[in-house]
Motif scaffolding. Structure first.
Motif, PDB file in Angstrom:
ATOM      1  N   GLU A 246       0.835  -1.211   0.000  1.00 61.14           N
ATOM      2  CA  GLU A 246       0.000   0.000   0.000  1.00 61.14           C
ATOM      3  C   GLU A 246       0.866   1.257   0.000  1.00 61.14           C
ATOM      4  OE1 GLU A 246      -0.449  -2.564   2.028  1.00 61.14           O
ATOM      5  OE2 GLU A 246      -2.331  -3.370   1.210  1.00 61.14           O
ATOM      6  N   ILE A 248       4.003   1.458  -1.047  1.00 56.65           N
ATOM      7  CA  ILE A 248       4.668   1.544  -2.358  1.00 56.65           C
ATOM      8  C   ILE A 248       3.707   2.132  -3.383  1.00 56.65           C
ATOM      9  CG2 ILE A 248       5.703   0.213  -4.246  1.00 56.65           C
ATOM     10  CD1 ILE A 248       6.696  -1.788  -2.149  1.00 56.65           C
ATOM     11  N   ALA A 249       2.439   1.653  -3.340  1.00 55.57           N
ATOM     12  CA  ALA A 249       1.429   2.133  -4.296  1.00 55.57           C
ATOM     13  C   ALA A 249       1.239   3.644  -4.178  1.00 55.57           C
ATOM     14  CB  ALA A 249       0.111   1.400  -4.073  1.00 55.57           C
ATOM     15  N   SER A 250       1.249   4.169  -2.946  1.00 57.71           N
ATOM     16  CA  SER A 250       1.101   5.618  -2.759  1.00 57.71           C
ATOM     17  C   SER A 250       2.290   6.356  -3.355  1.00 57.71           C
ATOM     18  CB  SER A 250       0.992   5.957  -1.272  1.00 57.71           C
ATOM     19  OG  SER A 250      -0.122   5.300  -0.736  1.00 57.71           O
ATOM     20  N   VAL A 252       4.128   5.335  -5.848  1.00 59.78           N
ATOM     21  CA  VAL A 252       3.990   5.270  -7.310  1.00 59.78           C
ATOM     22  C   VAL A 252       3.006   6.343  -7.782  1.00 59.78           C
ATOM     23  CG1 VAL A 252       3.171   3.852  -9.261  1.00 59.78           C
ATOM     24  CG2 VAL A 252       4.616   2.825  -7.502  1.00 59.78           C
ATOM     25  N   PHE A 253       1.918   6.503  -7.044  1.00 61.39           N
ATOM     26  CA  PHE A 253       0.927   7.523  -7.389  1.00 61.39           C
ATOM     27  C   PHE A 253       1.574   8.916  -7.413  1.00 61.39           C
ATOM     28  CE2 PHE A 253      -2.405  10.607  -6.235  1.00 61.39           C
ATOM     29  CZ  PHE A 253      -3.332  10.338  -7.231  1.00 61.39           C
ATOM     30  N   ILE A 255       4.747   9.639  -7.817  1.00 60.56           N
ATOM     31  CA  ILE A 255       5.681   9.718  -8.962  1.00 60.56           C
ATOM     32  C   ILE A 255       4.903  10.015 -10.243  1.00 60.56           C
ATOM     33  CG2 ILE A 255       7.321   8.417 -10.398  1.00 60.56           C
ATOM     34  CD1 ILE A 255       7.948   6.797  -7.767  1.00 60.56           C
ATOM     35  N   LEU A 256       3.790   9.310 -10.418  1.00 62.77           N
ATOM     36  CA  LEU A 256       2.991   9.489 -11.633  1.00 62.77           C
ATOM     37  C   LEU A 256       2.446  10.914 -11.735  1.00 62.77           C
ATOM     38  CD1 LEU A 256       1.153   6.073 -11.579  1.00 62.77           C
ATOM     39  CD2 LEU A 256       2.498   6.920 -13.488  1.00 62.77           C
ATOM     40  N   LYS A 259       5.635  13.341 -12.352  1.00 57.87           N
ATOM     41  CA  LYS A 259       6.276  13.237 -13.667  1.00 57.87           C
ATOM     42  C   LYS A 259       5.319  13.575 -14.803  1.00 57.87           C
ATOM     43  CE  LYS A 259      10.022  12.003 -11.655  1.00 57.87           C
ATOM     44  NZ  LYS A 259      11.103  12.982 -11.494  1.00 57.87           N
ATOM     45  N   GLY A 261       2.641  12.218 -15.819  1.00 64.53           N
ATOM     46  CA  GLY A 261       1.967  11.148 -16.552  1.00 64.53           C
ATOM     47  C   GLY A 261       0.498  11.067 -16.190  1.00 64.53           C
ATOM     48  N   LEU A 262       0.195  11.342 -14.928  1.00 68.35           N
ATOM     49  CA  LEU A 262      -1.173  11.142 -14.453  1.00 68.35           C
ATOM     50  C   LEU A 262      -1.925  12.463 -14.426  1.00 68.35           C
ATOM     51  CD1 LEU A 262      -2.877   8.789 -13.447  1.00 68.35           C
ATOM     52  CD2 LEU A 262      -2.275   9.429 -11.128  1.00 68.35           C
TER      53      LEU A 262
ATOM     54  N   ILE B 207       1.291   7.504 -20.606  1.00 71.26           N
ATOM     55  CA  ILE B 207       1.688   6.458 -19.658  1.00 71.26           C
ATOM     56  C   ILE B 207       1.515   5.105 -20.351  1.00 71.26           C
ATOM     57  CG2 ILE B 207       1.400   5.460 -17.351  1.00 71.26           C
ATOM     58  CD1 ILE B 207      -0.177   7.880 -16.507  1.00 71.26           C
ATOM     59  N   LYS B 263       5.745   9.615 -21.045  1.00 69.20           N
ATOM     60  CA  LYS B 263       6.240  10.339 -19.865  1.00 69.20           C
ATOM     61  C   LYS B 263       6.622   9.319 -18.787  1.00 69.20           C
ATOM     62  CE  LYS B 263       3.704  14.627 -20.656  1.00 69.20           C
ATOM     63  NZ  LYS B 263       2.369  15.227 -20.459  1.00 69.20           N
ATOM     64  N   VAL B 264       5.748   8.339 -18.596  1.00 67.44           N
ATOM     65  CA  VAL B 264       6.047   7.301 -17.603  1.00 67.44           C
ATOM     66  C   VAL B 264       5.830   5.919 -18.224  1.00 67.44           C
ATOM     67  CG1 VAL B 264       5.532   6.383 -15.302  1.00 67.44           C
ATOM     68  CG2 VAL B 264       5.296   8.836 -15.737  1.00 67.44           C
ATOM     69  N   MET B 312       1.452  -7.140  -6.191  1.00 66.99           N
ATOM     70  CA  MET B 312       1.640  -5.689  -6.268  1.00 66.99           C
ATOM     71  C   MET B 312       0.602  -5.011  -7.164  1.00 66.99           C
ATOM     72  SD  MET B 312       3.595  -3.460  -4.901  1.00 66.99           S
ATOM     73  CE  MET B 312       2.822  -1.862  -5.043  1.00 66.99           C
ATOM     74  N   VAL B 315      -2.993  -4.232  -5.691  1.00 65.43           N
ATOM     75  CA  VAL B 315      -2.905  -3.187  -4.657  1.00 65.43           C
ATOM     76  C   VAL B 315      -2.702  -1.827  -5.325  1.00 65.43           C
ATOM     77  CG1 VAL B 315      -1.559  -2.342  -2.680  1.00 65.43           C
ATOM     78  CG2 VAL B 315      -1.973  -4.799  -2.955  1.00 65.43           C
ATOM     79  N   LEU B 316      -1.824  -1.809  -6.288  1.00 63.25           N
ATOM     80  CA  LEU B 316      -1.514  -0.572  -7.011  1.00 63.25           C
ATOM     81  C   LEU B 316      -2.766  -0.013  -7.687  1.00 63.25           C
ATOM     82  CD1 LEU B 316       0.878   1.238  -7.721  1.00 63.25           C
ATOM     83  CD2 LEU B 316       1.363  -0.222  -9.676  1.00 63.25           C
ATOM     84  N   ARG B 319      -5.249   1.366  -5.026  1.00 67.90           N
ATOM     85  CA  ARG B 319      -4.730   2.570  -4.386  1.00 67.90           C
ATOM     86  C   ARG B 319      -4.821   3.766  -5.345  1.00 67.90           C
ATOM     87  NH1 ARG B 319      -4.486   4.384   0.378  1.00 67.90           N
ATOM     88  NH2 ARG B 319      -2.674   5.627   0.949  1.00 67.90           N
ATOM     89  N   ILE B 320      -4.533   3.512  -6.601  1.00 67.90           N
ATOM     90  CA  ILE B 320      -4.574   4.598  -7.583  1.00 67.90           C
ATOM     91  C   ILE B 320      -6.011   5.078  -7.799  1.00 67.90           C
ATOM     92  CG2 ILE B 320      -4.347   5.004 -10.092  1.00 67.90           C
ATOM     93  CD1 ILE B 320      -1.470   3.682  -9.619  1.00 67.90           C
ATOM     94  N   LEU B 323      -6.857   7.127  -4.651  1.00 65.63           N
ATOM     95  CA  LEU B 323      -6.189   8.425  -4.566  1.00 65.63           C
ATOM     96  C   LEU B 323      -6.651   9.387  -5.655  1.00 65.63           C
ATOM     97  CD1 LEU B 323      -2.586   7.242  -3.655  1.00 65.63           C
ATOM     98  CD2 LEU B 323      -4.132   8.519  -2.179  1.00 65.63           C
TER      99      LEU B 323
END
Lengths: 263, 326
Positions: A246, A248-250, A252-253, A255-256, A259, A261-262, B207, B263-264, B312, B315-316, B319-320, B323
């Motif tokens: 969890e 790590i996922a935050s 990554v969010f 970073i996205l 950068k 991308g998101l 992305i 970009k990513v 992973m 979960v990713l 979470r995304i 968020l």
């Protein structure tokens, strides 16, 4: 249509932990799982598909010790008709060129219309044996083939180029093609299937059977030699993201978002 | 006089990058050797390419013939047999590309020249060549030496050598009469075909969520598709996924697929073979998820996650989604 397929037994290293052996010139292969070279599995499948379509025979040929019978039996179970293993203490240390010479001498004794090899081997990756062999046999060839069609005494081959481009060429038979992965879907072979061919004869030939002199094979017949192997230098490397999934996922969010991308 | 000859590789009117890379490396080797550098250009209507090559070599060996309009191993071999036999260069450099792989081994066998393929480094100690190449799909490097005397042939991997800015060389264009005749060929070029473009153009995505061999089964693809959707990303992949027909060819990133610059770039279960890296090294930021901490992808990634992708990725995704709503 008589087809010869040259295959090789190789260690599976993609997901294995690799260390260098005592000689310093190869990896330590103890504990590694061996299988038919991935490119060769596509080559043998292509040969069997052709045989099923137009008839004829498939002969599979390898260079190696008794352990290579395992790969030959896999090919027999897939549908090859005959298997030949070339083996001689003098063959040890052969480079790509010497290997091509040995295989070519064996092939001279067999009638054929088409020879297929893998484009390269997973272990040494020379990408040389097939095309060199075609020259030694005096037949036309095409490398990195990802589609083929046989019509009359010709084969239409698609060669995979860079960037998604293909080159289509037409080649007179007899010819040699080196096969690229993805050309087909190699059939699954069950343990039962391998058992069924367990007693099938595997012919063996040595240097003298092929009229090869000691200086033509092995290290003395080779043009290159591996002096040493070493683990590749590691680059700067990634910043490792650690913690609970969890967390790590935050990261990554973030970073996205950061950068761009998101959105 | 000693010489190093580079074979210029070109397709559809353009010189390929590997040509400049070989010329840069070849010049450096020639200087060490006290030799000169030449470049061989075979084709039809490619005078402009000969001009472009001039500053990079002492000589441009230029062979023009209608029969050289498209690459063909048979015509290339005939021309190069003549050139190499006449010039007898210490070293001939050829790209380890779809072209080089198609004729270098047979040309070397014909000329009885020692050949080392797919080299990533070429060093000279005195007049002794030492080559570096990868073995076991890049897991180890090997130092290779020649056991026979020159002339040598070496094929080099694309992207191995930087193209250095140097003062121009004289670049004398030497026109060589073509040895080709009306004699029929056993191999004939028919046409080029472009691989079909997929539903989504992965070269346009900001992305990319990219999957490799580590995905194990086509059944696991919906899981990463969901992640891509959550991110508004496109889904791409490395070669094994296309070979197994789990995703179409248009999704493939790498030498034989697409070159992408998102970009990513999120590499999931991709080990990072050079063929793949060549297609994605232009990405702004690379995030890699792989369970093998030694996977080469971690040396090209900016951020690394050493984890089981099957744990992973879900979960990713959750979470995304969570968020993004905030």
């Amino acid at each position: 249509m008589n087809i010869i397929v040259c295959v090789k037994r190789v260690p599976e290293t993609t997901e294995a932990d690799i260390s260098i052996d005592k000689s310093g010139t190869d990896i330590d292969k103890s504990g590694l799982v061996f299988d038919l070279n991935e490119w060769d599995s596509y080559a043998i499948e292509e040969a069997i598909l052709l045989k099923e379509k137009v008839g004829g025979t498939v002969t599979v040929l390898t260079l190696g010790g008794e352990e290579s019978n395992e790969s030959l039996r896999k090919c027999l179970a897939m549908g090859a008709d005959e298997a030949i293993r070339l083996t001689d203490p003098a063959f040890i240390g052969s480079d790509g060129f010497a290997t091509a010479r040995i295989l070519a001498e064996a092939i001279r004794k067999i009638p054929y219309d088409l020879i297929l090899t893998g484009t390269q081997a997973e272990d040494d990756g020379y990408g040389q044996v097939g095309v060199a062999m075609a020259e030694l046999l005096g037949i036309p060839h095409a490398a990195v083939v990802n589609r083929l069609e046989v019509q009359d005494r010709k084969v239409k081959a698609h060669r995979e180029l860079e960037g998604g481009l293909e080159e289509v060429c037409e080649i007179d038979l007899p010819a040699l093609l080196t096969i690229q992965t993805g050309i087909n879907e190699p059939r699954y072979v069950s343990i039962m299937g391998i058992r069924k061919v367990a007693k099938k004869e595997i012919k063996t030939f040595g240097a003298s059977d092929l009229n090869l002199k000691a200086e033509e094979v092995g290290l003395s017949g080779s043009n290159i030699k591996i002096e040493k192997v070493f683990l590749p230098p590691v680059g700067e490397g990634a910043e490792l993201l650690e913690g609970k999934p969890e967390e790590i996922a935050s990261k990554v969010f973030d970073i996205l978002k950061d950068k761009g991308g998101l959105t | 006089m000693n010489e190093i000859i580079v074979l210029a590789e070109h397709r559809q009117g353009e010189l390929r990058d590997v040509t400049w890379e070989m010329l840069s490396k070849g010049r450096q080797l020639a200087e060490t050797l006290g030799a000169e550098i030449g470049v061989a250009l075979l084709g039809k209507g490619v005078k402009n390419l000969a001009e472009a090559l001039k500053p990079k070599a002492h000589r441009v060996f230029f062979v023009e013939d209608d029969r050289l309009e498209f690459y063909n191993s048979e015509t290339y071999e005939k021309v190069l047999i003549q050139l190499i036999t006449e010039r007898r260069p210490f070293l001939t450099l050829i790209g380890h590309t779809a072209t080089g792989m198609d004729f270098a081994p047979s040309l070397a066998a014909r000329l009885k020249m020692p050949l080392a393929t797919d080299c990533i480094e070429v060093d000279l100690q005195g007049e002794t060549l030492s080559l570096t190449r990868q073995l076991y799909a890049g897991k180890v490097n090997g130092t290779v030496s020649f056991l026979k005397k020159d002339p040598y042939m070496v094929t080099v991997r694309s992207g191995s050598f930087p193209v250095l800015e140097r003062d121009p060389l004289p670049g004398e264009v030497v026109s060589i009469p073509s040895p080709l005749t009306e004699e029929g060929l056993a191999k004939r070029f028919l046409q080029y075909v472009e691989a079909a473009v997929g539903e989504v153009d992965i070269t346009q995505a900001d992305i990319l969520v990219s999957i490799g061999r580590g995905i194990k089964d086509s059944e696991n693809i919906p899981m990463v598709k969901e992640l891509a959707q959550a991110l508004g990303a496109a889904l791409s992949c490395s070669r094994p996924v296309v070979d197994k027909k789990w995703l179409p060819k248009g999704c493939q990133v790498g030498t034989s697929g697409k070159t992408v610059k998102p970009k990513v770039y999120i590499a999931i279960g991709i080990s990072g073979a050079f063929q793949h890296v060549a297609g994605m090294k232009g990405a702004g930021t690379v995030i890699a998820i792989n369970k093998d901490p030694k996977a080469p992808i971690f040396s090209v990634a900016n951020y690394g996650i050493v984890a089981d992708l099957f744990k992973m990725v879900p979960v990713l995704k959750d979470r995304i989604k969570e968020l993004k709503q905030k």
